[in-house]
Write a protein that holds these residues in place. Structure first.
Motif, PDB file in Angstrom:
ATOM      1  N   ALA A 188     -51.563   7.215  51.018  1.00 54.82           N
ATOM      2  CA  ALA A 188     -51.690   6.421  49.791  1.00 54.82           C
ATOM      3  C   ALA A 188     -52.135   7.293  48.630  1.00 54.82           C
ATOM      4  N   SER A 189     -53.026   8.234  48.903  1.00 53.72           N
ATOM      5  CA  SER A 189     -53.492   9.149  47.864  1.00 53.72           C
ATOM      6  C   SER A 189     -52.388  10.115  47.428  1.00 53.72           C
ATOM      7  N   VAL A 190     -51.598  10.587  48.408  1.00 55.28           N
ATOM      8  CA  VAL A 190     -50.449  11.434  48.064  1.00 55.28           C
ATOM      9  C   VAL A 190     -49.522  10.695  47.102  1.00 55.28           C
ATOM     10  N   LEU A 191     -49.241   9.442  47.416  1.00 51.00           N
ATOM     11  CA  LEU A 191     -48.367   8.632  46.567  1.00 51.00           C
ATOM     12  C   LEU A 191     -48.962   8.454  45.172  1.00 51.00           C
ATOM     13  N   CYS A 192     -50.251   8.162  45.109  1.00 48.73           N
ATOM     14  CA  CYS A 192     -50.916   8.007  43.797  1.00 48.73           C
ATOM     15  C   CYS A 192     -50.804   9.295  42.985  1.00 48.73           C
ATOM     16  N   GLY A 193     -50.983  10.435  43.656  1.00 52.02           N
ATOM     17  CA  GLY A 193     -50.882  11.709  42.958  1.00 52.02           C
ATOM     18  C   GLY A 193     -49.501  11.934  42.369  1.00 52.02           C
ATOM     19  N   PHE A 194     -48.473  11.612  43.118  1.00 55.04           N
ATOM     20  CA  PHE A 194     -47.103  11.785  42.624  1.00 55.04           C
ATOM     21  C   PHE A 194     -46.751  10.775  41.533  1.00 55.04           C
ATOM     22  N   ILE A 195     -47.529   9.719  41.423  1.00 53.70           N
ATOM     23  CA  ILE A 195     -47.343   8.757  40.324  1.00 53.70           C
ATOM     24  C   ILE A 195     -48.112   9.200  39.089  1.00 53.70           C
ATOM     25  N   PHE A 196     -49.387   9.588  39.274  1.00 59.06           N
ATOM     26  CA  PHE A 196     -50.252   9.900  38.143  1.00 59.06           C
ATOM     27  C   PHE A 196     -49.926  11.248  37.488  1.00 59.06           C
TER      28      PHE A 196
END
Length: 395
Positions: free
Chosen positions: A36-44
């Motif tokens: 979930a954090s990986v995904l957030c990073g690729f969004i932010f």
């Protein structure tokens, strides 16, 4: 039983404990927090890159820096939001699936988040508008002081230098010193692509396994939630194309936040508190082992500056990565070399743990570091470069 058999038995038991931690029942939630954090990073991070381009917020190259063109430096902004989103989402999911009615946070957890917001905020302001070193240092001290006030402090050295339990009036200031020192160690070693993030990822992996082994799930989830965004960041930091505005640095908002979290985890895991975890004589040694490379580098650089009558806070090009590059290594090979050193120290200390005292292990680590440093100096001289380079700018 012979000493050799006892050593092998100790290592086999350690391996069994490691494997049991990796495959524990809560691993699915820890993996979820990480992803979930990986995904957030690729969004932010792409949003941050576009913002930096629009506002022209770049890290401008100078004589000390490796890069040759302006690079956005606000990558660290993504760390705290990604970590918190992943952590909270996974915690709520865990509560639902396990029918846990409530999650309790200790006073030191609350103070930790308050302190982290202070560190994150001062780093963010410094990245955007710039702050003096004294202001940042003062905020670091204030943030670190909140932890002993909450009851979290180093209260036992577990036999290091012959010292066992230590009273609060010694442990509290020692805790502040340790956290501020680790904070700056990570901040100052952030000199080439992937270095601070890579070393932090390795250290966080060590702490993740330790907290999983102690069945302290909330901290394991928090660590995994930070590791995930580091993977996203390293993708853009190491492989991003600056011509397409896809490369980014973490800035002080990132390096200071990472350093503070690692400092907190070091104290948290090292504190002797039977209400939180079982008694372990090697917890302080492990905490030190996970961050030995950035810590030793700052100690060495500080001593070198004192020897050369240079101000202790005067920036120069004498950190480990600077020296390796002067010895002829490329930036990528320097990164691989330093990360390998970190893994080597972890492997070495794990092998020696339980056989020698923590004092003896630290002594061995120092001797090895001194030998490596001298070998690097030989390489620098053979490459026709100066071992020591003085600068006039402050860090």
């Amino acid at each position: 039983m012979s000493s050799t058999t006892a050593i092998w038995l100790h290592w086999m038991i350690s391996l069994r404990q490691f494997l049991s931690v990796i495959f524990m029942k809560d691993s699915i939630f820890i993996t979820t927090a990480f992803l979930a954090s990986v995904l957030c990073g690729f969004i932010f991070i792409p949003v941050i890159l576009n913002f930096c381009k629009e506002k022209r917020l770049y890290d401008v190259p100078d004589e000390r820096k490796i890069h040759k063109t302006g690079i956005p430096r606000l990558g660290g902004i993504s760390f705290l939001p990604s970590m918190l989103v992943a952590f909270l989402a996974t915690t709520l999911t865990y509560n639902r699936f396990t029918e846990v009615s409530e999650v309790t946070f200790s006073l030191w957890s609350l103070y930790f988040f308050i302190s982290l917001i202070l560190i994150y905020g001062v780093g963010l302001v410094d990245d955007i508008a710039g702050l003096g070193a004294k202001v940042k240092f003062l905020v670091q001290i204030i943030a670190a002081t909140l932890l002993p006030l909450s009851g979290l402090y180093l209260n036992n050295l577990y036999g290091f230098l012959g010292v066992e339990e230590i009273p609060y009036y010694i442990g509290a200031p020692l805790t502040v010193f340790v956290i501020v020192f680790i904070n700056n160690a990570i901040n100052l070693i952030d000199g080439i692509d992937g270095l601070a993030s890579g070393l932090s990822f390795i250290a966080l992996t060590g702490f993740l396994i330790c907290f999983m082994n102690e069945d302290i799930l909330l901290y394991a989830l928090l660590i995994a939630s930070l590791q995930g965004v580091l993977v996203s960041f390293m993708y853009y930091n190491l492989f991003g194309n600056p011509r397409k505005n896809r490369k980014i640095f973490m800035g002080d908002s990132g390096s200071l936040s990472l350093g503070f979290i690692l400092g907190f985890l070091s104290v948290k895991y090292s504190m002797d508190n039977l209400n939180v975890k079982f008694w372990q004589t090697d917890c302080l040694l492990l905490s030190y082992t996970f961050i030995v490379v950035p810590v030793y580098d700052v100690v060495r650089v500080s001593l070198v500056r004192i020897i050369h009558n240079a101000p202790i806070f005067q920036a120069d090009k004498n950190h480990l990565h600077h020296k390796l590059m002067r010895a002829g290594l490329s930036q990528r090979r320097t990164l691989v070399c330093i990360l390998t050193m970190a893994l080597f120290y972890i492997g070495l200390n794990l092998l020696l743990n339980g056989i020698f005292s923590s004092t003896a292990i630290v002594a061995v680590d120092i001797v090895i570091w001194l030998i490596i440093d001298q070998l690097i100096n030989v390489g620098i001289r053979r490459n026709g470069q100066l071992v020591y380079i003085r600068s006039d700018k402050n860090e």
